[in-house]
Motif scaffolding. Structure first.
Motif, mmCIF file in Angstrom:
data_model
loop_
_atom_site.group_PDB
_atom_site.id
_atom_site.type_symbol
_atom_site.label_atom_id
_atom_site.label_comp_id
_atom_site.label_asym_id
_atom_site.label_seq_id
_atom_site.Cartn_x
_atom_site.Cartn_y
_atom_site.Cartn_z
ATOM 1 N N ASP A 62 0.834 -1.196 0.000
ATOM 2 C CA ASP A 62 0.000 0.000 0.000
ATOM 3 C C ASP A 62 0.874 1.253 0.000
ATOM 4 O OD1 ASP A 62 -1.928 1.949 0.613
ATOM 5 O OD2 ASP A 62 -3.153 0.420 1.579
ATOM 6 N N ASP A 63 0.832 1.999 -1.088
ATOM 7 C CA ASP A 63 1.567 3.274 -1.161
ATOM 8 C C ASP A 63 3.081 3.116 -1.341
ATOM 9 O OD1 ASP A 63 -0.939 4.303 -0.626
ATOM 10 O OD2 ASP A 63 -0.443 5.175 1.308
ATOM 11 N N CYS A 110 -6.347 4.036 -2.980
ATOM 12 C CA CYS A 110 -6.326 2.632 -2.554
ATOM 13 C C CYS A 110 -7.463 1.745 -3.074
ATOM 14 C CB CYS A 110 -6.338 2.635 -1.039
ATOM 15 S SG CYS A 110 -6.118 1.054 -0.303
ATOM 16 N N HIS A 136 1.770 2.212 4.353
ATOM 17 C CA HIS A 136 0.716 3.236 4.423
ATOM 18 C C HIS A 136 0.881 4.132 5.663
ATOM 19 C CE1 HIS A 136 -3.471 4.706 4.968
ATOM 20 N NE2 HIS A 136 -3.548 4.587 3.659
ATOM 21 N N ASP A 171 -0.621 -0.403 -4.743
ATOM 22 C CA ASP A 171 -1.839 0.187 -5.318
ATOM 23 C C ASP A 171 -1.629 1.487 -6.096
ATOM 24 O OD1 ASP A 171 -1.310 1.452 -2.916
ATOM 25 O OD2 ASP A 171 -3.353 1.324 -2.139
ATOM 26 N N GLN A 172 -0.622 2.238 -5.732
ATOM 27 C CA GLN A 172 -0.196 3.421 -6.498
ATOM 28 C C GLN A 172 1.178 3.813 -6.006
ATOM 29 O OE1 GLN A 172 -2.940 4.051 -3.434
ATOM 30 N NE2 GLN A 172 -0.935 4.991 -3.401
ATOM 31 N N LYS A 222 -0.957 10.745 -2.183
ATOM 32 C CA LYS A 222 -0.985 10.325 -3.602
ATOM 33 C C LYS A 222 -2.063 11.106 -4.351
ATOM 34 C CE LYS A 222 -3.371 7.229 -0.895
ATOM 35 N NZ LYS A 222 -3.048 6.599 0.373
#
Ligand code: SGN
Ligand code: CA
Length: 537
Positions: free
Chosen positions: A42-43, A85, A205, A358-359, A371
Motif C-alpha cells: 500500500d503506497d 487505494c 501506508h 496500489d499506487q 498520492k
C-alpha cells in the motif's frame, strides 16, 4: 490487441487434452499451469525501490525486491488509472475502470457480486487466497480462503476478519500477514491444483509505523531530499495550491511523525488523523517501551533545537522518510521469506511472483506526502514480475501498462479466457519480450475523491511516453508537461504556444480514450460560488 495469445494457449491445452486422457496425465497438465503469488503493498512508490532509478535508489531500501527484479522483468512505465487505494484494488479485481466497476473513491463499497479475476480463476480450478489489506468495504468473494484487515488495518496487534468472525493477532502486521500466507502455502501449495495467492500488506501506508526491529534503521545514514521539497506550485493550475498534504502544513509532528509536542505541533490542523496515536495505545507494554526507547532520545534533541520554518520541515521530512523506508524494510523481508519458501519447497519453477503496490506516493516530492494526483510520483505503480522460463532475468519493459491489465494477465497466465468486457490487455506477450505492434500509445487517468481528505480536485488526463495533459474539469483548468524535458513536472507548459499543436492532439486523444472506456462520469464545470465554498471549507 486484446488477448493475442489466448488462441495458441487454448489450442495447446486442447491438444494436450486430446492426447492425454488419464487422470494422472490430466493432473500433470493442470500442474503445469503456473501458480501465482501476487504480493501487493500500500503506497509503495517505485522510487523507493532499488530496481527503479529513483533518487532513493542509493539507500538500498529493497534488496529482496531487487533480487526479484534481477530474476524477472521490471515495468518502468506502469501506471494506475485512479491513484487511490480502494479504486486501484477494484480495477485490479475487475479489469475495468472505476466508473465501470463502480468503486470510484474510498467512500464506495465494492459490489463483490460482479465478475472478478479470482472468481474466474477459481472456475478454472485454481485454489485462491486473499490475505491482508483488502479495503473494498464488502467481504471478499472468489477466494477459498480469506483473512483480511478491516478498513485500513493496524500496524500493531491488528484485528483480522475471516468468514468466521474477527480476531486480534498480537505482533507486527507485515510479519503476521506473511506468516498467514506461509501457513496457507504449507496447506495448499504443491498439490495437483494450481493456486493464486494474494499477499497484501498494509505497509508502507500512513501512519508509517515500522517493526520494532527496524525502529533505528537508517539512523546512521543521510537520506537524500527530493529536489522539489520546497515546490511553490508557481505555474500549476490552481488546485495544487489548495492541497492539504504538505510536509510543512499537514504532516503532523506528533500524530504522523511520533515527534514531540513542540509549541507549534498543530494538534487540530487540517488532515490530522489520530490512527497512529490510537495504534500506540494498542501496543503491549513491551512493544511500547521499545518504541519509546527508539524515538524519545531523538525527540528530546528536537525539543532542545526547537526548530521552525524550513528546518522543521526538513526534520519532519527525515522522520517521515525514515519511518516509511523502515516499513518498506519489513515488506522487503516478507518478499524474501516468500521467495525462500517457494524455492525450498520446489515451487519456484512453476510460480509467477508479482510485486506491485496500489499506487505510488509523494516522498516529499512537491513538498507532499500521500498520492491522488496524476503526477508521476503517485501515478506510477511498481510492477515486477518473475515468471521462470518466460520472463528474461533482469529484463526491463518500458511499454505503457496499467493496473487495468492485471486481471487479464492473470487469466492469460492460467490459460483462461479473457472476458470481452474487461478493458485492459494481457501483459503476457510483454512478459515474453514480444510487445504487439499495436500496443497502446497512451493511458487514461481519472481521479474522483473531492472534496475529501488532502483536498485533491477531481481530474482526468492522458499520459503518453513523452507528454502529460491533465484536466481539472470542475475548475476549467489544465496542465501540460513535457516529461522528456521536465521529468519532475515543475514547468506547466499549457500556455506555451510552441506546444499548441501537441496539446490540441492530446485533447483529441483524451476525448477518444474517454469514449473508448465509456467514461460517462460527471465532468461538469462547477460554479464560481461552489469553487470558493469548497476551497474555504
Ligand atoms: C487515511 C489516511 C490518509 C489517506 C487515506 C486514503 N490518513 O485517511 O492520509 O490519504 O486514508 O488512503 S491516516 O492517518 O488514517 O493514515 S488509502 O490508501 O486508503 O487510499
Ligand atoms: Ca494506497
Amino acid at each position: 490487441m486484446r488477448n493475442p495469445l489466448r488462441l495458441s494457449v487454448v489450442l495447446l491445452f486442447a491438444l494436450a487434452a486430446s492426447v492425454c486422457v488419464s487422470p494422472v496425465c490430466r493432473a500433470t497438465e493442470a500442474a503445469k499451469r503456473p501458480n501465482i503469488v501476487f504480493i501487493f503493498t500500500d503506497d509503495h512508490a517505485p522510487h523507493a525501490i532499488g530496481a527503479y532509478d529513483g533518487w532513493l535508489k542509493g539507500v538500498n531500501p529493497t534488496p529482496n525486491i531487487d533480487k526479484l527484479a534481477a530474476q524477472g522483468m521490471v515495468f518502468r512505465n506502469s501506471f494506475c488509472t485512479n491513484s487511490i487505494c480502494g479504486p486501484s484494488r477494484a480495477v485490479i479485481q475487475t479489469g475495468k475502470h472505476s466508473h465501470v466497476n463502480g468503486f470510484m473513491d474510498n467512500g464506495d463499497r465494492f459490489n463483490g457480486d460482479q465478475q472478478t479475476f479470482p472468481k474466474l480463476l477459481q472456475k478454472e480450478g485454481y485454489r485462491t487466497a486473499m490475505i491482508g489489506k483488502w479495503h473494498l468495504g464488502t467481504d471478499p468473494q472468489g477466494f477459498d480462503f480469506w483473512k483480511v484487515l478491516p478498513g485500513q488495518g493496524q500496524y500493531y496487534n491488528p484485528i483480522f476478519k475471516t468468514p468466521q468472525g474477527r480476531e486480534t493477532v498480537e505482533g507486527y502486521c507485515t510479519d503476521i500477514v506473511t506468516d498467514v500466507a506461509i501457513d496457507w502455502l504449507k496447506e495448499n501449495a504443491g498439490g495437483d491444483q494450481p493456486f493464486m495467492l494474494m499477499c497484501q500488506h498494509k505497509a508502507p501506508h500512513r501512519t508509517w509505523m515500522p517493526a520494532l526491529r527496524h525502529l533505528t534503521l537508517y539512523d546512521d545514514i543521510t537520506i537524500p531530499e527530493p529536489s522539489t521539497l520546497f515546490d511553490n506550485y508557481a505555474d500549476n493550475a490552481s488546485p495544487a495550491r489548495f492541497h492539504e498534504m504538505g510536509i510543512d502544513g499537514h504532516l503532523n509532528l506528533v500524530a504522523d511523525c511520533f515527534g514531540p509536542e513542540l509549541p507549534n505541533w498543530n494538534p487540530t490542523g487540517k488532515s490530522m488523523d489520530r490512527s497512529g496515536l490510537k495504534n500506540l495505545e494498542r501496543m503491549t507494554s513491551a512493544q511500547r517501551q521499545a518504541w519509546d526507547a527508539a524515538f524519545e532520545p531523538k525527540n528530546n534533541e528536537l525539543r532542545k533545537l526547537a526548530l521552525t520554518g524550513k528546518e522543521l520541515v526538513r526534520w519532519k521530512y527525515h522522520r517521515y522518510i525514515r519511518n516509511y523506508l523502515r516499513c518498506i524494510k519489513g515488506v522487503d523481508e516478507s518478499v524474501g521469506t516468500l521467495m525462500t519458501y517457494l524455492q525450498e519447497n520446489g515451487l519456484d519453477d512453476n510460480t509467477v511472483v508479482i510485486y506491485s503496490s496500489d499506487q505510488g506516493f509523494y516522498l516529499g516530492d512537491h513538498g507532499w506526502f500521500d498520492k491522488r494526483w496524476m503526477y508521476d510520483e503517485s501515478m506510477k505503480m511498481p510492477l515486477i514480475v518473475k515468471w521462470p522460463g518466460v520472463t528474461q532475468p533482469g529484463s526491463v519493459n518500458t511499454d505503457l501498462v496499467q493496473n487495468l491489465d492485471y486481471a487479464e494477465t492473470f487469466l492469460n497466465m492460467a490459460g483462461a479466457d479473457i472476458p470481452a468486457d474487461m478493458q485492459g490487455a494481457s501483459l503476457v506477450p510483454l512478459l515474453k519480450g514480444e510487445t504487439p505492434s499495436d500496443w497502446r500509445k497512451s493511458v487514461y487517468y481519472h481521479y474522483y475523491e473531492y472534496p475529501s481528505v488532502h483536498m485533491v480536485a477531481r481530474h482526468n488526463g492522458i499520459r503518453t511516453d513523452r507528454y502529460k495533459l491533465i484536466q481539472f474539469y470542475q475548475f476549467g483548468e489544465w496542465e501540460f508537461y513535457d516529461l522528456e524535458k521536465d521529468p519532475d513536472e515543475i514547468q506547466n507548459e499549457y500556455s506555451n504556444p510552441d506546444y499548441a499543436e501537441v496539446i490540441a492532439g492530446l485533447k483529441k486523444d483524451l476525448a477518444a480514450l474517454s469514449q473508448q472506456y465509456e467514461d460517462d462520469s460527471d465532468m461538469s464545470l462547477m460554479s464560481k460560488e461552489w469553487q470558493v465554498k469548497v476551497r474555504d471549507r
